[in-house]
Design an enzyme around this catalytic site. Structure first.
Site, PDB file in Angstrom:
ATOM      1  N   LYS A 133      44.644  34.797  46.696  1.00  0.00           N
ATOM      2  CA  LYS A 133      43.690  35.307  47.694  1.00  0.00           C
ATOM      3  C   LYS A 133      44.227  35.159  49.110  1.00  0.00           C
ATOM      4  O   LYS A 133      43.928  35.978  49.975  1.00  0.00           O
ATOM      5  CB  LYS A 133      42.315  34.631  47.540  1.00  0.00           C
ATOM      6  CG  LYS A 133      41.622  35.056  46.251  1.00  0.00           C
ATOM      7  CD  LYS A 133      40.138  35.297  46.412  1.00  0.00           C
ATOM      8  CE  LYS A 133      39.607  36.020  45.181  1.00  0.00           C
ATOM      9  NZ  LYS A 133      38.178  36.006  45.010  1.00  0.00           N
ATOM     10  N   LYS A 215      42.873  43.579  36.266  1.00  0.00           N
ATOM     11  CA  LYS A 215      41.503  43.449  35.770  1.00  0.00           C
ATOM     12  C   LYS A 215      40.569  44.384  36.546  1.00  0.00           C
ATOM     13  O   LYS A 215      40.836  44.706  37.714  1.00  0.00           O
ATOM     14  CB  LYS A 215      41.023  42.001  35.822  1.00  0.00           C
ATOM     15  CG  LYS A 215      40.570  41.494  37.166  1.00  0.00           C
ATOM     16  CD  LYS A 215      39.758  40.208  36.986  1.00  0.00           C
ATOM     17  CE  LYS A 215      39.153  39.794  38.312  1.00  0.00           C
ATOM     18  NZ  LYS A 215      38.106  38.817  38.208  1.00  0.00           N
ATOM     19  N   LYS A 218      35.046  44.243  41.156  1.00  0.00           N
ATOM     20  CA  LYS A 218      34.029  44.837  42.047  1.00  0.00           C
ATOM     21  C   LYS A 218      34.663  45.383  43.305  1.00  0.00           C
ATOM     22  O   LYS A 218      34.217  46.370  43.863  1.00  0.00           O
ATOM     23  CB  LYS A 218      33.036  43.752  42.508  1.00  0.00           C
ATOM     24  CG  LYS A 218      32.150  43.172  41.468  1.00  0.00           C
ATOM     25  CD  LYS A 218      31.168  42.220  42.164  1.00  0.00           C
ATOM     26  CE  LYS A 218      30.835  41.009  41.320  1.00  0.00           C
ATOM     27  NZ  LYS A 218      31.713  39.850  41.536  1.00  0.00           N
TER      28      LYS A 218
HETATM   29  N1  AQP Z   1      37.432  42.547  34.465  1.00  0.00           N
HETATM   30  C1  AQP Z   1      36.766  41.514  33.954  1.00  0.00           C
HETATM   31  N2  AQP Z   1      36.728  41.329  32.605  1.00  0.00           N
HETATM   32  C2  AQP Z   1      36.040  40.288  32.083  1.00  0.00           C
HETATM   33  N3  AQP Z   1      35.346  39.393  32.811  1.00  0.00           N
HETATM   34  C3  AQP Z   1      35.345  39.540  34.149  1.00  0.00           C
HETATM   35  N4  AQP Z   1      34.768  38.836  35.147  1.00  0.00           N
HETATM   36  C4  AQP Z   1      35.073  39.412  36.326  1.00  0.00           C
HETATM   37  N5  AQP Z   1      35.837  40.496  36.140  1.00  0.00           N
HETATM   38  C5  AQP Z   1      36.046  40.605  34.798  1.00  0.00           C
HETATM   39  C6  AQP Z   1      33.937  37.646  34.946  1.00  0.00           C
HETATM   40  O1  AQP Z   1      32.725  37.841  35.669  1.00  0.00           O
HETATM   41  C7  AQP Z   1      32.227  36.563  36.096  1.00  0.00           C
HETATM   42  C8  AQP Z   1      31.789  36.627  37.528  1.00  0.00           C
HETATM   43  O2  AQP Z   1      32.879  36.930  38.347  1.00  0.00           O
HETATM   44  P1  AQP Z   1      32.783  36.720  39.915  1.00  0.00           P
HETATM   45  O3  AQP Z   1      31.928  37.761  40.505  1.00  0.00           O
HETATM   46  O4  AQP Z   1      32.349  35.343  40.215  1.00  0.00           O
HETATM   47  O5  AQP Z   1      34.255  36.834  40.435  1.00  0.00           O
HETATM   48  P2  AQP Z   1      35.466  37.674  40.013  1.00  0.00           P
HETATM   49  O6  AQP Z   1      36.044  37.204  38.731  1.00  0.00           O
HETATM   50  O7  AQP Z   1      36.384  37.646  41.202  1.00  0.00           O
HETATM   51  O8  AQP Z   1      34.870  39.140  39.788  1.00  0.00           O
HETATM   52  P3  AQP Z   1      35.308  40.479  40.463  1.00  0.00           P
HETATM   53  O9  AQP Z   1      34.458  41.546  39.883  1.00  0.00           O
HETATM   54  O10 AQP Z   1      36.795  40.696  40.373  1.00  0.00           O
HETATM   55  O11 AQP Z   1      34.878  40.240  41.962  1.00  0.00           O
HETATM   56  P4  AQP Z   1      35.701  40.423  43.298  1.00  0.00           P
HETATM   57  O12 AQP Z   1      36.156  41.841  43.307  1.00  0.00           O
HETATM   58  O13 AQP Z   1      34.722  40.118  44.379  1.00  0.00           O
HETATM   59  O14 AQP Z   1      36.854  39.442  43.266  1.00  0.00           O
HETATM   60  C9  AQP Z   1      33.345  35.557  35.849  1.00  0.00           C
HETATM   61  O15 AQP Z   1      33.005  34.800  34.689  1.00  0.00           O
HETATM   62  C10 AQP Z   1      34.563  36.392  35.594  1.00  0.00           C
HETATM   63  O16 AQP Z   1      35.491  35.753  34.697  1.00  0.00           O
END
Ligand code: AQP
Length: 350
Positions: A133, A215, A218
């Protein structure tokens, strides 16, 4: 309104020692950094719903964590409320599970400070998420990004969680939580339960539809890369039609076929079919048929969520009632751990 019910959070409020022993405590959070993706849903929230009967579950909107990346204040407020409504729409039931917004419960920030003072610079510098990050947001390498694992440890340890559902990306942070809890317990006496990682049976990593080696996220700037759980059916189907695959024609799960493997993983997660069943179903048919079937299955799975989200988000009074109740219960439970911690480290009681 159909979704309006008396809120008791009974399981958590009256959780005396007996029930605590019977049901393990699960804790998990999600950042309000946008509308949840199909990845968040399949990898996390869909399982959260299933776990509610078997465990005492605590789920929260991790708004403090999302401040480690620069946010637009008005957008963040809206996203937090939307994320809360989305949890309800995904079937998280406030009568079964404790659901709250992290910043409403002051003990999180309070314990984070104490745990930060027990964390070493060296161990925090080794966290891969910090490295990733800080490379991605080189103009804002803030102290919160660095001490993020201490806040995550506080989230978990405050509720004496037994199990924490984690993806591979969060495993290092859970290990840190266990290390810091062990260190604290060794210095001050037994205070924290050591949480175990929990890998749900049906948990899958969902990849980007445009770059299946990454992956689904969002915050992906390419709107075609992610399915958002509020996308309309035609949008979902079109995104799947454009999904990157390969130059072959065979629907089969095999190394090197990242795009097709991802679509099969998604199709399997929403239909419950095995990879073998999917291969048979699409034998001799082209990718076009397969992509359409995946799009239609996902659109159908997400349809009730979209409808329920609309109802919940229009009822602001109900949302407020649920998050207020959740905050009160979470504050009461976490205060027990916090009081112990303060006493042990030598903070004068008021
Ligand atoms: N692509 C994914 N496949 C499976 N699980 C996923 N998670 C996130 N993306 C995937 C799981 O969702 C939960 C919540 O995630 P988070 O919002 O706390 O953070 P993150 O993992 O950083 O999710 P994003 O969507 O990628 O958010 P941004 O874009 O803001 O960084 C977690 O249990 C995660 O494992």
């Amino acid at each position: 309104m159909a979704h309006r019910r008396a809120l008791r959070n009974e399981r958590w409020i009256d959780m005396e020692e007996t029930e605590k022993k019977e049901k393990k405590i699960i804790l998990s959070g999600i950042q309000p950094t946008g509308i949840f993706t199909l990845g968040n849903y399949i990898g996390a929230v869909k399982n959260w719903k299933k776990m509610q009967d078997e465990y005492n579950c605590a789920y929260f909107i991790a708004d403090l964590h999302s401040l480690t990346i620069r946010q637009d204040p008005a957008a963040l407020r809206k996203q937090s409320l939307n994320a809360f409504a989305l949890l309800l729409a995904c079937g998280i039931d406030p009568e079964k599970s404790l659901i709250f917004i992290q910043s409403h419960v002051q003990t999180h920030a309070e314990l984070c400070w104490v745990l930060s003072c027990c964390s070493q610079f060296g161990e925090l510098s080794r966290m891969t998420q910090f490295k990733d990050k800080s490379a991605k947001h080189a103009d804002n390498v803030n102290a919160g990004l660095f001490t993020y694992p201490a806040l995550m440890a506080a989230d978990i340890l405050l509720y004496q969680a037994d199990l924490v559902p984690v993806g591979i990306d969060q495993k290092q942070h859970l290990e840190f939580t266990r290390d810091i809890a062990t260190r604290f317990n060794n210095v001050y006496g037994n205070t924290f339960k050591l949480p175990e990682p929990f890998i749900p049976k049906a948990g899958a990593k969902v990849a980007s539809l445009q770059d299946p080696t990454k992956k689904m996220s969002k915050s992906d700037e390419n709107a075609n890369a992610s399915i958002f759980i509020l996308d309309e059916p035609n949008v979902i189907i079109n995104k799947f039609k454009r999904a990157v695959t390969d130059s072959e024609k065979e629907v089969c799960f095999r190394e090197g076929k990242d795009g097709i493997n991802n679509l099969m993983t998604i199709y399997s997660a929403v239909t419950g079919k095995t990879m073998e069943q999917i291969e048979l179903e699409f034998a001799g048919r082209g990718y076009g048929d397969f992509k359409l079937a995946v799009g239609e299955a996902v659109a159908e799975e997400l349809r009730p969520i979209r409808e329920d989200f609309k109802r919940y988000s229009e009822d602001k009074a109900y949302l407020e009632q649920v998050y207020r109740k959740g905050a009160q219960t979470a504050a009461a439970i976490s205060a027990r751990t916090m009081a112990k911690v303060k006493k042990k480290v030598g903070l004068l009681a008021l």
